[in-house]
Design an enzyme around this catalytic site. Structure first.
Site, short mmCIF file in Angstrom:
data_model
loop_
_atom_site.label_atom_id
_atom_site.label_comp_id
_atom_site.label_asym_id
_atom_site.label_seq_id
_atom_site.Cartn_x
_atom_site.Cartn_y
_atom_site.Cartn_z
N ASP A 384 32.55 45.32 25.95
CA ASP A 384 33.66 44.63 25.30
C ASP A 384 33.25 44.18 23.89
O ASP A 384 32.25 43.49 23.71
CB ASP A 384 34.05 43.42 26.15
N GLU A 413 34.01 49.57 23.30
CA GLU A 413 35.39 49.14 23.06
C GLU A 413 35.40 48.42 21.72
O GLU A 413 35.32 47.20 21.65
CB GLU A 413 35.88 48.23 24.19
#
Length: 589
Positions: A384, A413
């Site tokens: 993330d 990401e």
């Protein structure tokens, strides 16, 4: 006056070795079953012939393997080697003046001109004898016998001329060049060889807590296990679970990201940590470590790998906050700085302070998180917002993990600026999210994918295409109806070798935004439980299964190489083709 250079007799030149990422600072990427195709410009002054070879070895090996390079024309040379071992490999190019080949070619010219060849054959014998002196064992003996044949005037001219042109002996002599006149490309270049799933994968994202048997029921890892056949029937090989850790209570967000949560609101899984544990714990409402291990094992039986989320941030209730307050940034009033992207505020999340004097201890702890989940059988990680953490951390952490587990895969990401996305890929991230979600017109798609397939980006950046994510409901899906979902599915699954969908929102065509102009879902799963009617007759699950089957049956769709766009009569239509990897040799996967 300046002294002459030490290597003045080294006349050969090596230029433009490819693949080469940032001058060799970073590794090019390939996967098992692919080949490494190395090309280089090699030439010298004058009319002498040159020879060159590709040297390659696994990082753990001591001995170089040597593969002759073949000419492509215009002084460009190439060698191709199969890749059969995971991990970091090294390669370079060596080149030299090929005195024997120069002699062979000149001999043919002299013979055609009817010139005397006796002295030339003796000169050839001297060159071969010099190679024999550099050789060893049986190869030295073969070369010595060849030299004797060339010099033996009793044999007559024709046998000696025939011996002069024996290609296998010339190839043998090239194995023993005069190393004082040999040039090697520096620096040695790195290559990261990863497993096939690094190149070709189909991802399905699913919130475990929304797999309950009835509306309002908390889903568990056991419910996820029961959902596996549904995912397998659609043909996915990676099941990605958002964070499965305990969720903080402090400043917990409510449905639709409301600032205050009600008594039964579960909060955001990305607000990690409470009294039950942090990044190495599982939310007790989801289950136990043993439940996860069972899920991983059963998924493997169905040809699916479980991917976990690595989100390096904490809720205010995370054990790190109490045990290591030095890992967080203090504000002027002594409180801990919460996450923000002004004017947006995220009081339920504390970012880690990577400029802390205690950064080394912090790095080691973060690496231990990934290593902990490796021990549970997980090999794939979606990371993330990696662009908000230090580049150096990722280069160190990924290399550390790969030394222990070469099968590890990391998906970045990072919806950020292109150069940052590319840097993360160079540092070791296996795959990356892309701008595909926001590229909708023919012109946008063609321009973007040409960029991704151009050198040097194709050597290190593997795109993973997602039509939707829990954070992103694009405008095209909000208003395009069923046709939009079908179009984006087909484009994602065929333009790229790796793609994913956030489900069941995608196959059930969830398209209502939280508000006008927003890309956030209304009633987003990030903040509340959802119950999905998986067997709805309008579901896209059968089409998804068909598309994934087509991908598995067609090698051309299992690589990012070989993509070509074609002209159409309308800007509303896009046409492209892909060829199998062997037909696109020389380009990165």
């Amino acid at each position: 006056m300046n002294a002459p250079p030490k290597d003045g007799r080294v006349r050969v030149v090596i230029e433009k070795v490819e693949p080469c990422v940032d001058g060799g600072r970073f590794a090019a990427k390939r996967s098992l079953g692919e080949t490494l195709c190395v090309q280089a410009d090699v030439f010298a002054d004058g009319h002498d012939a040159v020879a060159c070879a590709l040297l390659h070895r696994h990082e753990s090996a001591d001995t170089w393997q040597c593969v002759p390079m073949t000419p492509l024309g215009n002084d460009r040379w190439q060698a191709v080697v199969p890749l059969t071992r995971l991990g970091r490999c090294l390669y370079t190019v060596e080149a030299w003046i090929d005195a024997l080949e120069t002699w062979r070619l000149d001999l043919l010219k002299r013979q055609a001109a009817g010139q005397d060849l006796g002295v030339e054959l003796l000169r050839g014998a001297q060159l071969v004898q010099a190679a024999a002196a550099r050789a060893a064992g049986a190869e030295a003996q073969q070369l010595e016998e060849w030299a004797l044949t060339l010099a033996d005037e009793s044999l007559g001219l024709e046998p000696r001329l025939a011996a002069a042109q024996r290609a296998p002996l010339h190839a043998l002599a090239r194995r023993w060049p005069d190393r004082e006149q040999l040039r090697r490309w520096e620096p040695t270049l790195p290559l990261e060889v990863e497993r096939e799933r690094a190149r070709f994968s189909s991802w399905y994202e699913m919130f475990p807590r929304s797999t309950g048997p009835a509306a309002g029921a908390q889903g568990t890892l056991a419910d996820c296990l029961a959902r596996l056949p549904y995912v397998a029937r659609m043909g996915f090989d990676v099941l990605y679970l958002p964070p499965i850790h305990p969720i903080g209570s402090a400043a917990r967000r409510g449905p639709n990201n409301r600032p205050a949560a009600g008594p039964g609101d579960p909060g955001s899984p990305w607000a990690i940590g409470n009294a039950a544990g942090g990044h190495k714990a599982i939310d007790p409402q989801l289950g136990t470590l043993e439940d996860l291990r069972r899920l991983v094992a059963r998924a493997a039986e169905l040809g699916i790998e479980i991917a976990l989320d690595i989100a390096l941030q904490c809720s205010p209730d995370h054990p790190y906050v109490r045990a290591h307050p030095e890992w967080f940034l203090k504000r002027a009033d002594g409180s801990i700085q919460h996450a923000e992207n002004p004017p947006k505020q995220y009081p339920d999340i504390y970012p880690l302070h990577f400029d802390s004097p205690h950064w080394q201890e912090l790095w080691l702890e973060l690496a231990s998180i990934v290593e902990f989940w490796l021990e549970q059988g997980v090999r794939i990680f979606r990371v993330d917002n990696p662009h908000t953490k230090p580049f150096a951390l990722w280069e160190w952490l990924i290399a550390r993990v790969r030394r222990r587990c070469p099968e590890a895969i990391f998906l970045a990401e990072a919806f950020t600026r292109p150069k940052i996305m590319y840097r993360l890929a160079k540092l070791g991230f296996t795959q990356s999210y892309t701008y595909f979600t926001w590229r909708n017109t023919r012109a946008e798609l063609e321009a973007y994918f040409r960029e991704l397939r151009a050198a040097p980006v194709r050597e290190f950046f593997r795109p993973n295409l997602w039509p939707n994510t829990p954070d992103i409901l694009g405008e095209y899906l909000q208003f395009g109806g069923r046709a939009a979902f079908v179009a984006r599915l087909v484009l994602a699954a065929t333009l790229g070798a790796s793609y994913g969908i956030y489900g069941p929102a995608f196959e059930l065509m969830e398209h209502v935004a939280r508000e006008g102009g927003s890309e956030e879902y209304h009633d987003s799963e990030k903040y509340q439980l959802r119950h999905w009617e998986l067997e709805r007759p309008d579901s896209l699950r059968e089409l998804i299964a068909l598309i994934n089957r087509i991908r598995r049956e067609n090698p051309a769709l299992q690589s990012d190489a070989g993509l070509q766009f074609h002209r159409t009569d309308s800007d509303a239509l896009i046409a492209f083709s892909k060829c199998a990897p062997e037909a696109a040799a020389g380009s990165g996967g």
